[in-house]
Design an enzyme around this catalytic site. Structure first.
Site, mmCIF file in Angstrom:
data_model
loop_
_atom_site.group_PDB
_atom_site.id
_atom_site.type_symbol
_atom_site.label_atom_id
_atom_site.label_comp_id
_atom_site.label_asym_id
_atom_site.label_seq_id
_atom_site.Cartn_x
_atom_site.Cartn_y
_atom_site.Cartn_z
ATOM 1 C CG HIS A 7 -2.041 -0.935 1.130
ATOM 2 N ND1 HIS A 7 -1.894 -2.311 1.356
ATOM 3 C CD2 HIS A 7 -3.329 -0.847 0.728
ATOM 4 C CE1 HIS A 7 -2.812 -3.058 1.130
ATOM 5 N NE2 HIS A 7 -3.958 -2.015 0.899
ATOM 6 N N GLY A 8 1.997 1.223 0.424
ATOM 7 C CA GLY A 8 2.944 2.442 0.213
ATOM 8 C C GLY A 8 4.201 2.184 0.955
#
Length: 373
Positions: free
Chosen positions: A207-208
């Site tokens: 997700h990051g």
């Protein structure tokens, strides 16, 4: 901060699966044009669902899909209208309260913190599932069926069930191309626990590239390990208690997911634990004034998150909807569902689409959450 191309995670996962399956000798389709279409097919590209070549590429070569199909057009417009309404009317409404709590308030009392976290819990669900509905609906207009990505995840009574119903295509990818290659559950219990933890930590990192996403993934990994250990020991939990525990855990993990830094996490969690006090509306002082001796305050209610009496009703409405109503996937996959989309459905969708359009032009723009991943 690391700047990445738009939708890099989704088209990267799509191609990883294709390349891995090609290496395994499991790919039958090598046509360059169909492959290019598979990678760049626009409805899913920005925020999923994560498509797999085995279920999508054969559809591109189907002659039947080159003809106009009114059934798919009706279902596509139906889903697109539902998804747009979820995003504009529901997700963006909750976004205002969630953003005020996370980004604007320096401190949150008990009710403000809980309504902040719950607002984001429903914002991300209606935002992401709304985009998925729109993507599936848009694809159906081209006679292409994308895989379902949500199946009422907030009805789940345990964390394993939640991941079978939330972002289903991501769970499938992590299972097939990470968890199973690591050994899955074939190398004993201890190794299974390690594989689960690794899978979810890397799922969080997907997700990051931030420590908060790693922490979010680790929390889910630990929860999956605890759930498996619980089952191994033969323990059982009442369905209602299981749902409440699961929902509260998911709600707490979304705080970590949404926060910009640990200061935000601490702020919300301290409020949820009542460490910043509890404030009731001023009008309740006559009835419950005796609670002041117990440290309960009275004053403007939910002022710190720009809330009002509408917020609790909105939370109750959203919770009732997700727990009692059929989700859009169940509705469009019902046998003969397209035949039920008569004038009533057409009118409802038209009204919802019109209302969503008016709402978009009258309020500030809010992008889809998963555009960032």
């Amino acid at each position: 901060n690391v700047t990445l191309p738009l939708a890099i995670s989704f088209f990267t996962f799509t191609q990883i699966a294709y390349l891995v399956d090609s290496y395994r000798g499991e790919v039958k389709e090598y046509d360059l044009l169909n492959y290019a279409l598979f990678v760049t097919f626009f409805p899913h590209l920005i925020a999923g669902p994560i498509i797999h070549h085995k279920e999508i590429m054969p559809q591109f070569g189907s002659l039947r899909n080159l003809t106009k199909q009114h059934k798919n057009m009706a279902l596509g417009l139906f889903l697109f209208g539902i998804g747009c309404s979820k995003k504009v009317l529901l997700a963006d409404t909750f976004a205002r309260w969630a953003s005020a709590g996370f980004d604007q308030s320096q401190s949150l009392n008990f009710f403000e913190a809980w309504f902040t976290s719950l607002s984001y819990t429903f914002q991300i669900y209606f935002d992401f599932s709304g985009y998925t509905d729109m993507a599936i609906g848009a694809a159906l207009l081209f006679n292409i069926r994308l895989p379902a990505n949500f199946n009422s995840p907030y009805k789940s009574t345990n964390i394993r069930e939640f991941w079978h119903k939330w972002h289903i295509t991501l769970s499938r990818f992590l299972r097939d191309y990470l968890y199973i290659p690591l050994g899955g559950n074939r190398a004993g219990e201890l190794r299974t626990y390690v594989n689960l933890a690794i899978t979810f930590v890397l799922g969080g990192l997907w997700h990051g590239p931030t420590w908060l996403f790693v922490l979010w993934g680790a929390m889910h990994g630990v929860a999956m390990v605890v759930h498996r250990l619980w089952q191994t020991l033969g323990l059982r939990l009442n369905a209602i208690a299981g749902w409440l525990l699961t929902f509260c855990f998911i709600n707490a993990t979304w705080v970590v997911f949404r926060a910009k830094d640990m200061q935000d996490v601490t702020k919300v969690f301290m409020g949820m634990l009542g460490m910043n006090g509890l404030i009731l509306p001023s009008r309740m002082m006559e009835t419950f004034g005796y609670l002041k001796a117990e440290g309960v305050g009275f004053g403007p209610w939910l002022e710190g998150i720009n809330g009002n009496g509408l917020l609790p009703l909105a939370i109750l409405f959203a919770l009732t909807m997700v727990l009692t109503q059929k989700n859009s996937t169940e509705m469009w996959q019902m046998e003969g569902s397209w035949k039920r989309l008569g004038y009533g459905w057409a009118t409802m969708i038209g009204l919802m689409a019109s209302l969503s359009g008016l709402y978009m032009f009258s309020t500030s723009y809010s992008e889809f959450i998963y555009f960032n991943f």
